[in-house]
Write a protein that holds these residues in place. Structure first.
Motif: not given
Length: 650
Positions: A315-337
């Motif tokens: 949530t936007p309120e997660d600004k410090t550890q430990p909550t800011i450590s996750g979760g995240y999802m990314i895609e390493v992607d040629s089309y990212a730009p």
């Protein structure tokens, strides 16, 4: 079944049904003399005047239709139809629909004309649909202009029910109607169009309907005539009993994959390799604004969601550890730009799309934390002492998912496997997890850049002609250099205990081919690709069965290739429970067995379990010169101590 009858003859039973009348309705017609839309010639009434010399003809060439407002609901039992003179091919893939809203936004199909019809007589079809409809229509096939001489609907006044609905074959049906019948094209690909979706399955005995928003999706796949889509339902729903109850779903096109199932087969490999998440998927027939669009894969949207990618919600309120450590999802992607929320890594300038939280929800602090975590992963993987279990790659990369995804993609010989890589990060965990398997239409020897893949001695990902995002190949080489035993163990477990066998894939592929047998005929009428070499594909084998047979043969050969390349540990060669002080090493083409008790039983196996050498240790040093390849050496000392090791001689 559809049959042909003479214009003055009717099949047994038609007389018991009423010829239905109503108000003719339809798309604007064309005046051929002026080439302009008309309200006076070639209009909807011509299709219902029982006169074969007059025709309805639409002005536009696609998504046009002609029908009747019956005034009240009727269950349709039969439909008679006749093309304009000399134009029987114009009815091929024409679709009859029924609806209860005047804009046909709630329409479902009644019948699809599978082939050209005679133009000198009426044809008819029996309708297998128990729902009652006030509005009925004929939708012309794509780019042929809706043009027809005679239509006759037969049926009885009734509300009907949903006990039996039409499906053209054995596959489920997805039918979509957008507001004002808007087509999604290059000019509005990313704009959500409102509409109504119906899913029909269970041989036409089950239906689910919901409003939705739909838009285009994909990059390379969007360039093909058969377009892929992303659907967002108004309500969360578990499609076809899939694990996730969700709003977001994808319709993946099959245009470049003439077997229609390469993604499904790759997903099956992922499942057998026990990836934490394998997307749920199945083949479906798709109708869009009344047109038959062919076979698609109805598939999970790869997203953070229960029973999909499961990480903690930020949530936007997660600004410090430990909550800011996750979760995240990314895609390493040629089309990212091209994406709104992305970054480049520090070491390789790897382009990375931030998938979760999305661009509307992620905060600046959270995004910077994610960037820092990714850069830490690069740094630790390229330490000089990167094998250190505390400070090296194992502290930041989940090796289990990393290797299992790699194996699954190499089993599929997916040339795009490191062109796009999904990763996710959990809270209070430095590791990046890798997966799911995705985007495999060029897999299984369907890419001319690497074809034929089984003739290569190296993994597909290292083929210089294949797609790779900067940094992926370098990282992979570094990790594979020190994880051969783990990879062999994962592969061998799936081969020996998870039914990852040629026989299993033969059965799996045959079951899909059988399920889509009727629909694939319609699909290849709509998309005439069996005799065409599509972009990057190496061959056109001329028939659907030939494509299925090739896929089966390839998978069988690929499994054997993987056995040799990765190293299959036979299930019968059990791991010993006791350790010995001796050593087993490979140098060049020699296996050296040193330091074991006199008389120790030394056995050397090939990976298929064949015993190639057996000798009692005659001294502290025992050498075996063998051909290059993988071997399993097992030594049992007279005291009972035992040790086993897999070696590669080269």
């Amino acid at each position: 079944m559809c049959a042909y009858v003479l214009a003055l003859l009717f099949p047994l039973g038609v007389s018991a049904q009423s010829l239905l009348t109503g108000t003719p309705i339809g798309s604007p017609s064309v005046d051929y003399d002026t080439g302009l839309p008309s309200t006076t010639v070639n209009g909807p009434a011509n299709a219902f005047d029982n006169n074969s010399s007059t025709c309805y003809a639409s002005y536009e060439r696609s998504y046009t239709w002609v029908g009747l407002d019956l005034g009240k609901k009727h269950v349709i039992s039969k439909i008679f139809y006749r093309p304009c003179q000399g134009q029987g091919d114009r009815l091929e893939l024409g679709v009859f629909e029924g609806a209860n809203l005047p804009d046909f936004s709630d329409a479902i199909p009644l019948y699809t004309i599978p082939e050209p019809v005679p133009d000198n007589r009426l044809s008819y079809c029996s309708v297998k649909c128990s729902r009652g409809f006030r509005y009925v229509r004929y939708v012309g096939p794509n780019d042929k202009r809706c043009k027809i001489a005679i239509i006759k609907f037969y049926g009885t006044p009734s509300e009907g029910d949903d006990s039996q609905l039409y499906v053209p074959g054995s596959l489920p049906v997805v039918t979509i109607h957008t507001e004002n019948a808007v087509e999604i094209n290059n000019s509005n690909k990313t704009v959500n169009q409102k509409g109504i979706m119906s899913l029909i399955w269970n041989d036409g005995k089950s239906i689910y309907t919901d409003s939705l928003q739909i838009r285009g999706r994909g990059n390379g796949s969007w360039t093909f005539p058969q377009k892929p889509y992303k659907m967002k339902l108004n309500h969360k729903y578990r499609m076809l009993g899939f694990p996730a109850k969700a709003k977001d779903w994808t319709l993946i096109n099959t245009y470049r994959d003439k077997s229609l199932m390469r993604n499904l087969v790759a997903f099956e490999g992922s499942r057998l390799l026990q990836m934490p998440y394998t997307p749920a998927s199945t083949l479906v027939d798709v109708y869009y604004n009344g047109e038959y669009k062919g076979i698609y894969q109805l598939t999970d949207q790869v997203e953070v969601h229960k029973n999909r990618v499961e990480v903690e919600e930020l949530t936007p309120e997660d600004k410090t550890q430990p909550t800011i450590s996750g979760g995240y999802m990314i895609e390493v992607d040629s089309y990212a730009p091209q994406e709104r929320s992305m970054f480049y890594s520090s070491r390789f300038k790897t382009p990375i799309t931030v998938k979760y939280p999305n661009e509307r929800k992620i905060t600046t602090v959270q995004k910077q934390a994610l960037v820092n975590y990714y850069n830490m992963m690069e740094t630790r993987t390229f330490f000089a002492n990167y094998t250190d279990p505390v400070l090296g790659y194992e502290s930041v990369i989940d090796v289990n998912t990393y290797l299992r995804r790699f194996i699954a993609m190499e089993l599929a010989a997916n040339t795009d496997s490191y062109h796009s890589v999904h990763m996710y990060k959990k809270r209070n965990d430095l590791h990046f997890y890798v997966g799911p398997v995705w985007d495999c239409d060029l897999a299984f020897d369907n890419d001319t850049r690497a074809y034929p893949t089984n003739s290569s001695s190296d993994f597909v990902v290292f083929n210089s002609r294949c797609s790779n995002v900067p940094g992926m190949k370098e990282t992979l080489r570094r990790i594979l250099a020190v994880t051969g035993d783990k990879m062999s163990a994962y592969w061998s477990e799936a081969r020996n205990r998870r039914d990852l066998t040629p026989e299993h894939f033969d059965r799996y592929i045959d079951s899909i081919a059988l399920a889509c047998d009727a629909s694939q005929k319609l699909h290849y009428t709509r998309w005439k690709t069996l005799d065409k070499v599509i972009v990057l594909t190496p061959a056109a084998r001329g028939s659907y069965q030939a494509e299925v047979d090739f896929l089966k043969q390839y998978v069988r050969a690929r499994i054997a290739w993987m056995d040799r390349k990765i190293g299959l540990i036979p299930d019968g060669v059990a791991e010993p429970s006791l350790r010995s002080i001796g050593t087993i090493d490979g140098r060049g083409t020699t296996i050296e067995v040193d330091g074991f008790e006199q008389g120790s039983d030394i056995r050397i196996f090939q990976l298929d379990g064949t015993l190639v050498e057996r000798r009692a240790a005659s001294g502290l040093t025992n050498d075996f010169r063998l051909q290059p390849g993988f071997y399993i050496v097992k030594v049992i000392e007279p005291s009972g101590n035992a040790v086993q090791k897999k070696l590669l001689l080269q």
